[in-house]
Design a protein around this motif. Sequence first.
Motif, PDB file in Angstrom:
ATOM      1  N   PHE A  46       0.782  -1.236   0.000  1.00 18.14           N
ATOM      2  CA  PHE A  46       0.000   0.000   0.000  1.00 18.14           C
ATOM      3  C   PHE A  46       0.817   1.291   0.000  1.00 18.14           C
ATOM      4  O   PHE A  46       0.482   2.212  -0.742  1.00 18.14           O
ATOM      5  CB  PHE A  46      -0.933   0.013   1.220  1.00 18.14           C
ATOM      6  N   THR A  47       1.816   1.398   0.827  1.00 20.99           N
ATOM      7  CA  THR A  47       2.407   2.716   1.079  1.00 20.99           C
ATOM      8  C   THR A  47       3.788   2.948   0.498  1.00 20.99           C
ATOM      9  O   THR A  47       4.086   4.050   0.030  1.00 20.99           O
ATOM     10  CB  THR A  47       2.495   2.969   2.595  1.00 20.99           C
ATOM     11  N   GLY A  48       4.650   1.951   0.530  1.00 15.99           N
ATOM     12  CA  GLY A  48       6.064   2.185   0.263  1.00 15.99           C
ATOM     13  C   GLY A  48       6.732   2.724   1.519  1.00 15.99           C
ATOM     14  O   GLY A  48       6.063   3.222   2.442  1.00 15.99           O
ATOM     15  N   ASN A  49       8.061   2.638   1.577  1.00 17.65           N
ATOM     16  CA  ASN A  49       8.807   3.053   2.776  1.00 17.65           C
ATOM     17  C   ASN A  49       8.658   4.533   3.087  1.00 17.65           C
ATOM     18  O   ASN A  49       8.397   4.916   4.224  1.00 17.65           O
ATOM     19  CB  ASN A  49      10.295   2.711   2.609  1.00 17.65           C
ATOM     20  N   ARG A 142       1.156   3.037  -5.826  1.00 14.69           N
ATOM     21  CA  ARG A 142       0.080   3.773  -6.501  1.00 14.69           C
ATOM     22  C   ARG A 142      -0.064   3.302  -7.942  1.00 14.69           C
ATOM     23  O   ARG A 142      -1.184   3.134  -8.442  1.00 14.69           O
ATOM     24  CB  ARG A 142       0.351   5.274  -6.473  1.00 14.69           C
ATOM     25  N   SER A 143       1.053   3.082  -8.620  1.00 16.21           N
ATOM     26  CA  SER A 143       1.004   2.614 -10.004  1.00 16.21           C
ATOM     27  C   SER A 143       0.296   1.271 -10.110  1.00 16.21           C
ATOM     28  O   SER A 143      -0.435   1.018 -11.083  1.00 16.21           O
ATOM     29  CB  SER A 143       2.426   2.504 -10.569  1.00 16.21           C
ATOM     30  N   LEU A 149      -9.338  -0.036 -13.226  1.00 21.06           N
ATOM     31  CA  LEU A 149     -10.416   0.746 -12.621  1.00 21.06           C
ATOM     32  C   LEU A 149     -10.843   0.173 -11.277  1.00 21.06           C
ATOM     33  O   LEU A 149     -11.489   0.857 -10.482  1.00 21.06           O
ATOM     34  CB  LEU A 149     -11.630   0.777 -13.559  1.00 21.06           C
ATOM     35  N   LEU A 150     -10.492  -1.073 -11.011  1.00 23.43           N
ATOM     36  CA  LEU A 150     -10.836  -1.730  -9.747  1.00 23.43           C
ATOM     37  C   LEU A 150      -9.708  -1.445  -8.760  1.00 23.43           C
ATOM     38  O   LEU A 150      -8.694  -2.145  -8.740  1.00 23.43           O
ATOM     39  CB  LEU A 150     -10.985  -3.231  -9.976  1.00 23.43           C
ATOM     40  N   GLN A 151      -9.882  -0.410  -7.925  1.00 22.89           N
ATOM     41  CA  GLN A 151      -8.766   0.113  -7.139  1.00 22.89           C
ATOM     42  C   GLN A 151      -8.900  -0.039  -5.632  1.00 22.89           C
ATOM     43  O   GLN A 151      -8.014   0.391  -4.894  1.00 22.89           O
ATOM     44  CB  GLN A 151      -8.559   1.595  -7.492  1.00 22.89           C
ATOM     45  N   ILE A 204      -8.202   7.521  -8.897  1.00 18.26           N
ATOM     46  CA  ILE A 204      -7.205   7.454  -7.834  1.00 18.26           C
ATOM     47  C   ILE A 204      -6.616   8.825  -7.517  1.00 18.26           C
ATOM     48  O   ILE A 204      -5.674   8.950  -6.739  1.00 18.26           O
ATOM     49  CB  ILE A 204      -6.076   6.459  -8.218  1.00 18.26           C
ATOM     50  N   SER A 205      -7.211   9.881  -8.093  1.00 21.42           N
ATOM     51  CA  SER A 205      -6.731  11.246  -7.871  1.00 21.42           C
ATOM     52  C   SER A 205      -7.800  12.059  -7.138  1.00 21.42           C
ATOM     53  O   SER A 205      -8.950  12.091  -7.562  1.00 21.42           O
ATOM     54  CB  SER A 205      -6.401  11.931  -9.203  1.00 21.42           C
ATOM     55  N   HIS A 206      -7.397  12.722  -6.078  1.00 18.12           N
ATOM     56  CA  HIS A 206      -8.356  13.486  -5.289  1.00 18.12           C
ATOM     57  C   HIS A 206      -8.831  14.753  -5.999  1.00 18.12           C
ATOM     58  O   HIS A 206      -9.849  15.339  -5.624  1.00 18.12           O
ATOM     59  CB  HIS A 206      -7.754  13.857  -3.934  1.00 18.12           C
TER      60      HIS A 206
END
Length: 279
Positions: A46-49, A142-143, A149-151, A204-206
């Motif tokens: 999910f996040t990365g370091n 994120r990529s 579309l299923l995120q 995926i963009s606010h």
Amino acid sequence: MFIITDNDRLLEHVPNVLAHVEGERSLFDKIHPWLTIAEQWVIDTFTGNETLQFIASDETSSVWAQTASVIVCEALQRAIPSLDLVLTPNGFGIVSNQNVAPASKERVERLISTLKANRDYAINLLLDSLQYIDSWQDSKQRSWFAATLLQSPRACKSAIRNPGSLDEWELFCASRVTAMNIESAIAEEFISPELMIRLRLALISHDASNDDLSLALRVRDCVLHEVDGKRRDVPALNRIVNFIRKYPDHFPEWVNSDTAKLFAPPVFENKKQSSGYFF
């Protein structure tokens, strides 16, 4: 570890835990290996370091609480099958005493199921919050989510009629592979690969426009329709294409694509040298 670093932080997310007495190992110590594994799973998935360290810097934020909930629920559901077992010289035994009776198999399974449900709920909230963190924008995590579309788990929960024994996260992971293949075909035949990329990013963009978000959700509904085992909803997709064609300036990716040519058949002209005429 960055998030759950001691027993006090752990117990904030675990109800009904008996206080340990002096000399007895705390719950944090007992499940430390699983907490480590769970946090690494959150980092990798999910996040990365970089983003996780940013989250860890503010324990008062909602995203910290969401991340902590995912880690604790994941760690506990992994650890529970081992917590009441002790290894003796004669094999494994069940921890018991006169005051506390071992929980039944059904209660333990229900607890694990509840932990998974709470984890999945927190995952959905975390994915919403990550959109607002700058360091996450260029992450490989994120990529990965933006490749379809299923995120998020919630996207397929209500659309899949027969999930079987899969929990929400497992259902999401299984459905995601199917969705990517369906999206590829829909992109080639209706939406265009170029516009499909834009719609995925809108979800995926606010700061995506309402028009892009609305269109992305309509296309996703068509994808989920097929993921659930139904036939392709061609009428719905044709309506979407007709909408796109009405606003060429807003959807240049589609207008300039090879897919658009499928909806612009050649015009036939009658010529004297032709062997036949078209009316």
